[in-house]
Write an enzyme that holds these catalytic residues in place. Structure first.
Site, PDB file in Angstrom:
ATOM      1  N   ARG A  61       8.073   2.923   3.514  1.00 29.78           N
ATOM      2  CA  ARG A  61       7.339   1.840   2.882  1.00 29.78           C
ATOM      3  C   ARG A  61       6.225   1.400   3.822  1.00 29.78           C
ATOM      4  NH1 ARG A  61      12.285  -2.081   0.755  1.00 29.78           N
ATOM      5  NH2 ARG A  61      13.286  -0.544  -0.631  1.00 29.78           N
ATOM      6  N   ASP A  85       3.404  -1.968   4.428  1.00 29.53           N
ATOM      7  CA  ASP A  85       3.010  -3.318   4.030  1.00 29.53           C
ATOM      8  C   ASP A  85       1.597  -3.324   3.466  1.00 29.53           C
ATOM      9  OD1 ASP A  85       5.383  -4.455   4.924  1.00 29.53           O
ATOM     10  OD2 ASP A  85       4.610  -4.736   6.948  1.00 29.53           O
ATOM     11  N   ARG A 124       4.437  -3.073  14.330  1.00 30.09           N
ATOM     12  CA  ARG A 124       3.448  -4.140  14.517  1.00 30.09           C
ATOM     13  C   ARG A 124       3.911  -5.155  15.553  1.00 30.09           C
ATOM     14  NH1 ARG A 124       2.493  -6.386   8.688  1.00 30.09           N
ATOM     15  NH2 ARG A 124       1.485  -8.019   9.923  1.00 30.09           N
TER      16      ARG A 124
END
Length: 246
Positions: free
Chosen positions: A50, A52, A198
């Site tokens: 996935r 973001d 991140r």
């Protein structure tokens, strides 16, 4: 029914992420609508990972089961025609065995994070890099990063919205390199927690600025507490690079 494996590249800027969302456009939605335009079939696309909102991909792997008889090259070309003008493109397409799964068959995922490290703001790469004007010490960042490599509890670097069953992950690689005005962070693991890359990059940037030491980074890891996180880097510098399979 034939299972097709697609390798896709996309600019994540216009999307609310890869996975279908109720509140905005997604990469999955665009792909599924393009495949429907080619085949007339309602299909579900499964991805290796996935991403973001705002995160990009250079080589995301996905699969879809299609009943229509069509050659992989023709399918790729037709999907790309239907994807216009969305910034998504299929760069490879092949048939695979029915038990091959883009997510569950994947043994390693790799990411690249790009930091533009200069005083001037980005123009051509706006939305595709994180601009950090303060000079970063890439060598210090790389040295500190090695304390995160291996099997650890990464709760500190995990989003509160993460759906993973466990915060324990094995990080295979975390390298920091300078390329002119850019600092690149390469990360590889079998799987990652939500926001893990991140969050690691954000803390490493503090090391690069001299605001944190390598010991501070280790303490943040050992705290196993999201409150110990120094900084979460923005999504626009992050790229899904590759999904590896046996």
């Amino acid at each position: 029914m034939t299972r097709f494996a697609l390798t896709i590249e996309f600019d994540g800027g216009p999307f609310f992420g890869l996975q279908r969302q109720k509140h905005g456009p997604s990469v999955q939605q665009s792909l599924e609508e393009a495949i429907h335009g080619v085949t007339g079939e309602e299909v579900r696309v499964h991805a290796a990972g996935r991403t973001d909102a705002g995160v990009h991909a250079l080589g995301m792997r996905v699969h879809a089961d299609i009943a229509k008889e069509i050659a992989p090259f023709r399918l790729m070309e037709a999907i790309n025609a239907h994807l216009r003008p969305d910034p998504i493109v299929v760069i490879a397409c092949e048939t695979v065995d029915d038990d091959w799964h883009a997510r569950f068959s994947c043994v390693e995922r790799s990411y690249l994070y790009r930091i533009l490290n200069r005083r001037a703001r980005p123009t051509l790469d706006r939305g595709r890099v994180w601009h950090v004007a303060t000079e970063l010490d890439a060598a210090a960042m790389h040295e500190a990063a090695q304390s995160l490599v291996g099997r650890h509890d990464f709760t500190t670097f995990r989003s509160v919205h993460c759906q993973s069953d466990s915060p324990v992950k094995t990080l295979d690689r975390l390298d920091v390199e300078r390329h002119g005005n850019e600092v690149h962070i390469h990360a590889a693991a079998r799987s990652f927690l939500h926001h893990q890359v991140r969050s690691m990059v954000g803390c490493l940037s503090l090391v690069g600025k001299g605001q944190w030491t390598a010991q501070d980074l280790r303490h943040a890891l050992e705290a196993r507490d999201r409150q110990a996180l120094g900084l979460n880097a923005p999504p626009e510098g992050l790229y899904f690079v590759e999904a590896a399979y046996p």
